[in-house]
Design an enzyme around this catalytic site. Structure first.
Site: not given
Ligand code: NI
Length: 176
Positions: A47, A52, A101-102, A143-144, A147
């Site tokens: 994701g 991000q 997480c990226l 999660h997304e 953000h």
């Protein structure tokens, strides 16, 4: 298409609330989505949310990788986009799943989240989509979506003993 630079924890945009997408059918939004998909695949993520990649807009891309699928109710899913999403919990049940997480490279941790959610929003073409999600899909959507509200998964963890570096977790697992 282009690879975008991923903001890492410490960049203020990751703590900011993102703005709704005013014109979901604008060509620039489609280009952004396509670039985010390429960036997510390149980084081997499941994701990626617009903040991000330094864009403060309410949209994200996600997928359910085969190895993360939790069964027939949570099938593998090729990459999707969700614009101006609304995620609503269904019921009170919570479930913990290991997340990464990226924007927080190298770390993974167990995060309690709603086991089941309803989601609604617009897809890459600007068409309305909605549905119910459980398993990994419910996790990645929450999660997304977090953000977009400036929330990182670490801020959702209730037990930091269940956080670690991915190489060690691959060796030893997450403490239960
Ligand atoms: Ni993330």
């Amino acid at each position: 298409m282009a690879l975008l630079k991923i903001a890492r924890m410490g960049h203020p945009i990751l703590l900011a609330r993102a703005e709704p997408v005013a014109d979901p059918r604008d060509a620039s939004i489609r280009t952004l989505i396509d670039d985010m998909i390429e960036t997510m695949h390149d980084a081997r993520g499941a994701g990626l949310a617009a903040p991000q990649v330094h864009v403060g807009l309410r949209l994200f891309v996600y997928r359910v990788p085969e190895e993360r699928s939790a069964g027939p109710e949570d099938p593998p899913l090729p990459v999707q986009a969700l614009i101006n999403p609304v995620i609503t919990p269904i019921g009170d049940a919570m479930a913990s799943r290991v997340e990464g997480c990226l924007s927080i490279p190298g770390l993974r941790g167990a995060v309690p989240r709603h086991a089941r959610v309803h989601y609604a929003g617009l897809d890459r073409d600007g068409s309305p989509v909605e549905g119910e999600a459980s398993g990994f899909l419910a996790t990645v959507l929450q999660h997304e979506n977090d953000h977009l509200d400036g929330i990182l998964y670490l801020m959702r963890m209730t037990d930091l003993s269940r956080l670690g570096f991915e190489e060690e977790i691959a060796r030893f697992g997450i403490p239960t």
